[in-house]
Design a protein around this motif. Structure first.
Motif, PDB file in Angstrom:
ATOM      1  N   PHE A 380      -6.443   7.497   1.315  1.00 35.54           N
ATOM      2  CA  PHE A 380      -5.382   7.458   2.328  1.00 35.54           C
ATOM      3  C   PHE A 380      -5.873   7.832   3.717  1.00 35.54           C
ATOM      4  N   ALA A 381      -5.163   7.286   4.712  1.00 33.89           N
ATOM      5  CA  ALA A 381      -5.445   7.628   6.114  1.00 33.89           C
ATOM      6  C   ALA A 381      -4.130   7.954   6.806  1.00 33.89           C
ATOM      7  N   ILE A 382      -4.227   8.378   8.053  1.00 36.14           N
ATOM      8  CA  ILE A 382      -3.048   8.848   8.800  1.00 36.14           C
ATOM      9  C   ILE A 382      -1.965   7.777   8.917  1.00 36.14           C
ATOM     10  N   TYR A 383      -2.364   6.487   8.925  1.00 32.63           N
ATOM     11  CA  TYR A 383      -1.362   5.432   9.133  1.00 32.63           C
ATOM     12  C   TYR A 383      -0.669   5.000   7.848  1.00 32.63           C
ATOM     13  N   ASN A 384      -1.077   5.517   6.698  1.00 33.25           N
ATOM     14  CA  ASN A 384      -0.419   5.138   5.443  1.00 33.25           C
ATOM     15  C   ASN A 384       0.924   5.867   5.296  1.00 33.25           C
ATOM     16  N   THR A 385       1.800   5.248   4.487  1.00 34.97           N
ATOM     17  CA  THR A 385       3.159   5.796   4.390  1.00 34.97           C
ATOM     18  C   THR A 385       3.529   6.075   2.929  1.00 34.97           C
ATOM     19  N   ALA A 386       4.583   6.891   2.766  1.00 37.70           N
ATOM     20  CA  ALA A 386       5.111   7.194   1.428  1.00 37.70           C
ATOM     21  C   ALA A 386       5.612   5.911   0.761  1.00 37.70           C
ATOM     22  N   GLU A 387       6.185   4.998   1.563  1.00 37.74           N
ATOM     23  CA  GLU A 387       6.674   3.725   0.995  1.00 37.74           C
ATOM     24  C   GLU A 387       5.498   2.929   0.436  1.00 37.74           C
ATOM     25  N   GLU A 388       4.372   2.979   1.100  1.00 43.73           N
ATOM     26  CA  GLU A 388       3.197   2.251   0.599  1.00 43.73           C
ATOM     27  C   GLU A 388       2.734   2.844  -0.741  1.00 43.73           C
ATOM     28  N   VAL A 389       2.851   4.155  -0.864  1.00 43.03           N
ATOM     29  CA  VAL A 389       2.482   4.771  -2.145  1.00 43.03           C
ATOM     30  C   VAL A 389       3.430   4.260  -3.241  1.00 43.03           C
ATOM     31  N   ASP A 390       4.721   4.163  -2.932  1.00 42.64           N
ATOM     32  CA  ASP A 390       5.686   3.627  -3.908  1.00 42.64           C
ATOM     33  C   ASP A 390       5.313   2.197  -4.295  1.00 42.64           C
ATOM     34  N   THR A 391       4.976   1.379  -3.304  1.00 41.00           N
ATOM     35  CA  THR A 391       4.597  -0.022  -3.559  1.00 41.00           C
ATOM     36  C   THR A 391       3.363  -0.072  -4.460  1.00 41.00           C
ATOM     37  N   PHE A 392       2.417   0.789  -4.160  1.00 40.73           N
ATOM     38  CA  PHE A 392       1.168   0.852  -4.928  1.00 40.73           C
ATOM     39  C   PHE A 392       1.446   1.227  -6.389  1.00 40.73           C
ATOM     40  N   ILE A 393       2.275   2.241  -6.601  1.00 39.62           N
ATOM     41  CA  ILE A 393       2.565   2.682  -7.972  1.00 39.62           C
ATOM     42  C   ILE A 393       3.313   1.577  -8.727  1.00 39.62           C
ATOM     43  N   ALA A 394       4.259   0.937  -8.047  1.00 46.67           N
ATOM     44  CA  ALA A 394       5.007  -0.157  -8.693  1.00 46.67           C
ATOM     45  C   ALA A 394       4.046  -1.287  -9.063  1.00 46.67           C
ATOM     46  N   ALA A 395       3.100  -1.582  -8.186  1.00 46.50           N
ATOM     47  CA  ALA A 395       2.125  -2.649  -8.444  1.00 46.50           C
ATOM     48  C   ALA A 395       1.232  -2.275  -9.628  1.00 46.50           C
TER      49      ALA A 395
END
Ligand code: PMP
Length: 404
Positions: A380-395
């Motif tokens: 992860f980097a500073i520009y990543n978001t909690a929503e992206e983590v959700d998308t990643f886990i769903a994927a």
């Protein structure tokens, strides 16, 4: 993380396979903010010229900008002197500079020992193996525990008066472990060894103070700290760099050349043969200033929050095993899913717009330690978001179902 930060990274606005890009391969290389792209462009549109030897206006301006960049980078790591900061092409280049000049110096003898750890990237293994081949020294390795941490139970027998160099990973790229360098460095110094820290993964994620750390060399790569590829730096203590021989020969690194004899330039130029990466140095300074503006603690805290969220959520997936379970971790989540090859997993989620790294992460001995060929790694980097983590886990859940 504020939307203003995200909006400074135009590359993140694209879609991949019709899906918004989720860029979780930051430990490999980080994206660049507009401040860095602007600095790079401004150099080429306003200043481009060779440095240090021109009498003309542009050359003087470019030289000033290049040397100002050195001041910014040195100050960022709290180096005591600006001339101790050598621009390199990156971490690999910096480690090779240190290892080669130490081998050439004659201060490492047959029977001496070099200590590294089981968490090292190949670039902090191979140059030391090459030094050992050249000098007859031997390599020792700090073992790694099941949680992906250094096993320091035998550290006092691993560091002896024969240990001449201790070259250690500050933060693991493969597992994210933040290593207790503050425990090992004083022991190495007490034994009279030189200490090099591989800061490739610490520079992007935390405040680094080379004086407080007490190391002799610190190396890092700009491309992981939001700067371009092809630039990085080695910081080394003045008296040590002065005591080592020059490395690459050529322009800039000399005082006077005759066919009979050459005398060498002072630091830092002694180690900067040839035309430097001028734009890279200027962009690197812009990147570090950008990080300072955002706040090193803000960056570390944000990445930690994403790591905590992702670590909790991934456990819901059947058969997941996380590699690297230390309490002290940077924003790296390395894992396997039982019965699924990491490459297949990475390829499938790439179809869903998600960029992760799969494989051995240039840490084959570490993979061997865990009896695996590789992992899937989200970083992860500073520009990543909690929503992206959700998308990643769903994927991951979807991909795991498809691949089983
Ligand atoms: N050490 C570590 C811990 C790294 O993560 C990397 C890059 N993956 C390197 C060294 C090598 O860095 P570079 O390829 O930029 O020279």
């Amino acid at each position: 993380m504020s939307p203003e930060i995200r909006s400074q990274f135009p590359i993140l606005e694209q879609t991949i396979n019709g899906k918004p890009l989720v860029y979780f391969d930051n430990a490999a290389t980080a994206q660049k903010p507009l401040a860095v792209l602007d600095a790079s462009r401004a150099y080429y549109t306003e200043l481009n010229s060779n440095v240090h030897r021109g009498v003309h206006y542009l050359s003087r301006k470019a030289t000033d900008a290049h040397e100002h960049a050195r001041e910014v980078v040195a100050a960022h790591f709290n180096a005591p002197h600006t001339h101790e900061l050598i621009f390199t092409s990156g971490t690999t280049d910096g480690i090779n500079l240190a290892a080669d000049t130490l081998a050439l110096s004659g201060r490492i003898k047959s029977g001496d020992r070099v200590l590294i750890s089981g968490l090292e990237h190949h670039s902090n293994i191979v140059p030391w193996q090459m030094l050992c081949q050249q000098t007859g020294a031997e390599l020792d390795v700090i073992p790694v525990t099941d949680s992906g941490e250094w096993d320091l139970s035998n550290i006092d027998s691993l560091i002896t008066e024969r240990t001449k160099v201790v070259a250690l990973n500050h933060v693991s790229n493969a597992l994210g472990t933040i290593n207790p360098v503050e425990t090992v460095i004083p022991k190495a110094k007490a034994a009279g060894a030189l200490v090099l820290l591989d800061g490739a993964q610490s520079a992007p994620h935390m405040k680094v103070d080379v004086q407080a750390l007490g190391c002799d060399f610190y190396v890092f790569s700009g491309h992981k700290t939001y700067a371009p590829t092809g630039i990085g730096a080695l910081w080394g203590k003045e008296e040590i760099l002065n005591s080592l021989p020059p490395w690459r020969g050529g322009g800039e690194m000399i005082k006077e050349v005759t066919f009979e004899k050459t005398t060498y330039n002072d630091l830092p130029f002694k180690y900067e043969a040839g035309t430097p990466n001028i734009e890279g140095a200027i962009s690197l300074a812009a990147a570090l200033q950008w990080m300072q503006q955002v706040g090193l603690d803000t960056i570390a805290n944000h990445e930690h929050e994403l790591l905590v969220q992702a670590t909790a959520a991934i456990q819901e997936i059947e058969g997941v095993k996380i590699y690297g379970t230390s309490e002290h971790k940077a924003g790296v989540l390395s894992f396997g899913i039982e019965g699924i090859h990491h490459y297949d997993l990475g390829t499938l989620i790439d179809n869903m717009g998600i960029a992760v790294r799969t494989g051995h992460h240039c840490c084959q001995p570490l993979m061997a330690r865990f009896g695996i060929t590789g992992t899937t790694r989200a970083s992860f980097a500073i520009y990543n978001t909690a929503e992206e983590v959700d998308t990643f886990i769903a994927a991951l859940k979807k991909a795991a179902m498809m691949l089983r």
